[in-house]
Scaffold this active site. Structure first.
Site, short mmCIF file in Angstrom:
data_model
loop_
_atom_site.label_atom_id
_atom_site.label_comp_id
_atom_site.label_asym_id
_atom_site.label_seq_id
_atom_site.Cartn_x
_atom_site.Cartn_y
_atom_site.Cartn_z
N LYS A 184 6.59 8.86 -3.25
CA LYS A 184 8.01 8.71 -2.90
C LYS A 184 8.66 10.10 -2.82
O LYS A 184 8.00 11.11 -2.96
CB LYS A 184 8.70 7.81 -3.91
CG LYS A 184 7.90 6.59 -4.32
CD LYS A 184 7.61 5.61 -3.19
CE LYS A 184 6.70 4.51 -3.73
NZ LYS A 184 6.54 3.35 -2.94
C1 LIG Z 1 6.13 2.05 -3.92
C2 LIG Z 1 6.86 0.82 -3.74
C3 LIG Z 1 7.07 -0.10 -4.79
C4 LIG Z 1 6.41 0.04 -6.13
O1 LIG Z 1 6.79 1.18 -6.83
P1 LIG Z 1 6.06 1.55 -8.21
O2 LIG Z 1 6.97 2.59 -8.81
O3 LIG Z 1 4.71 2.09 -7.86
O4 LIG Z 1 5.99 0.32 -9.03
C5 LIG Z 1 7.85 -1.21 -4.55
N1 LIG Z 1 8.40 -1.44 -3.35
C6 LIG Z 1 8.21 -0.60 -2.32
C7 LIG Z 1 8.88 -0.88 -1.01
C8 LIG Z 1 7.43 0.54 -2.46
O5 LIG Z 1 7.23 1.35 -1.42
#
Ligand SMILES: *Cc1c(COP(=O)(O)O)cnc(C)c1O
Length: 391
Positions: A184
């Site tokens: 992210k």
């Molecule tokens: C990465 C992601 C998640 C999960 O995030 P984590 O922090 O790894 O639990 C949930 N929704 C979307 C759209 C994502 O891209």
């Protein structure tokens, strides 16, 4: 051979310094750094409250519980998203109802979401996919018309704006969940946060993330008196540690800089790819601001989408270029086989089949971008030499 990795987190700020200070302090679980990180994120996204947790999946689970979503409820969400969006609904005891996306934005199509409403629906869980803001005005209108709650999965969307509102400012929803996984825009290794404008929800989230405990460790430690705790409801251990929060504090200081670098790289791709036939890029929607968490191209007009896509990914890897498949359509994963699918999901399926994510990270160079575009064009020409000519 050149090599272009898919993503590298930019940890060049105060990350190491803060980590060393925190290690020396002896307080490494949820404590003062988590509080500092929550304040930093709240400031960065114009939120009044932010509650840090161990992941965005945990954030979504708690957001659904705080919204009152319960066993037997239905929650409408896109199928075209990371699997955790649906898993969180199942963790909350509710049933995910998949609706289709708008292919122009890859986000939940408001009309499809409205068509999926039943008497059991309690919430719409929209996703700002690849950081691209979802149609919040339309979705909010549908929710208020039908008495539903809107929840935002903003895992990828820190730094993006919908019109004049920062994602996370709770302009359209009392519950917005972010991720700090290294893929992210900001990272804590693993981590998540929920922003809310409702002090009662803020209190409930803090309770739920720490075993339902009436006072947290830090408050007890600081009090100087014996403070007995009570366990007010069955909670979870979804705490973020202070070690993770150190990274978060340092990362949040550089949010604008990181987003600007991503946008500059994406603009270079946009320019270079404009001349490549058979490739569609995604455009920043008018009036919104996109953090460019992922750079997607859509490869169409070629025979058999997924095979072409996988062959392309493989041949780019031979040039040292690391790319990724697009986003899954959750209903096609084994974990959801047999799940009822009352609504058409064609746009989601073809987006899953035809999209490829190209390397994008704050320190990617213009030479690396040029190299990726050159090889992408070359490999597309191999697949369809009648239509594609590369310079
Ligand atoms: C990465 C992601 C998640 C999960 O995030 P984590 O922090 O790894 O639990 C949930 N929704 C979307 C759209 C994502 O891209």
């Amino acid at each position: 051979m050149n090599s272009v990795p898919f993503a590298i987190p930019d940890l060049a700020g105060r990350e190491q310094q803060l980590l060393l200070e925190t290690l020396a302090s002896g307080w490494i679980t949820q404590g003062p750094r988590v509080l500092e990180f929550e304040a930093a994120v709240a400031r960065a996204v114009d939120a009044s409250h932010a509650v840090a947790v161990s992941s965005c999946t945990a954030a979504l689970h708690l957001a659904l519980l705080a919204a009152g979503v319960k066993e037997g409820d239905e929650v409408i969400l896109p199928t075209h998203t990371f699997i955790a969006t649906a898993n969180a609904v199942v963790h909350a005891g509710a049933s995910p109802v998949f609706a289709d996306i708008d292919p122009a934005t890859l986000n939940l199509d408001p009309a499809a979401a409205e068509a999926a409403i039943t008497p059991r629906t309690s919430a719409i869980l929209c996703v700002h996919q690849i950081g691209h803001p979802a149609e919040l005005d339309d979705l909010q209108l549908i929710c208020s018309k039908h008495g539903l709650l809107l929840i935002e999965d903003a895992a990828c969307a820190i730094g993006s704006r919908y019109r004049d509102s920062k994602i996370g400012s709770n302009s359209h929803s009392p519950l917005v969940a972010f991720s700090f996984h290294p893929r992210k825009v900001l990272t804590t290794g693993d981590g998540g946060i929920i922003t809310t404008n409702d002090p009662a929800i803020d209190r409930r989230l803090r309770l739920l993330r720490q075993h339902g405990m009436s006072v947290n460790d830090l408050a007890r430690h600081k009090s100087g008196r014996f403070v007995p705790e009570a366990y007010l409801e069955v909670g979870y251990n979804y705490r973020m540690t202070d070690l993770q929060a150190c990274l978060g504090v340092a990362q949040a200081e550089r949010l604008d800089e990181i987003v600007a670098a991503r946008r500059a790289a994406a603009a270079l791709y946009d320019q270079a790819l404009a001349a490549v036939p058979g490739v569609t890029t995604f455009i920043e929607p008018a009036h919104h601001f996109w953090n460019r968490q992922t750079y997607f191209v859509r490869v169409h007009g070629f025979p058999s989408g997924p095979d072409t896509r996988d062959a392309l990914i493989d041949s780019l890897l031979k040039h040292g270029i690391s790319t990724r498949r697009g986003i899954t359509s959750i209903h096609r994963e084994p974990a959801y086989s047999g799940h009822p699918l009352p609504h058409p999901l064609r746009q989601s399926e073809s987006a899953s089949d035809e999209c490829i994510a190209l390397p994008l990270f704050p320190r990617i160079t213009s030479d690396q971008i040029a190299y990726v575009v050159e090889k992408l064009c070359l490999e597309l020409a191999q697949i369809d030499h009648r239509r594609i000519e590369c310079e």
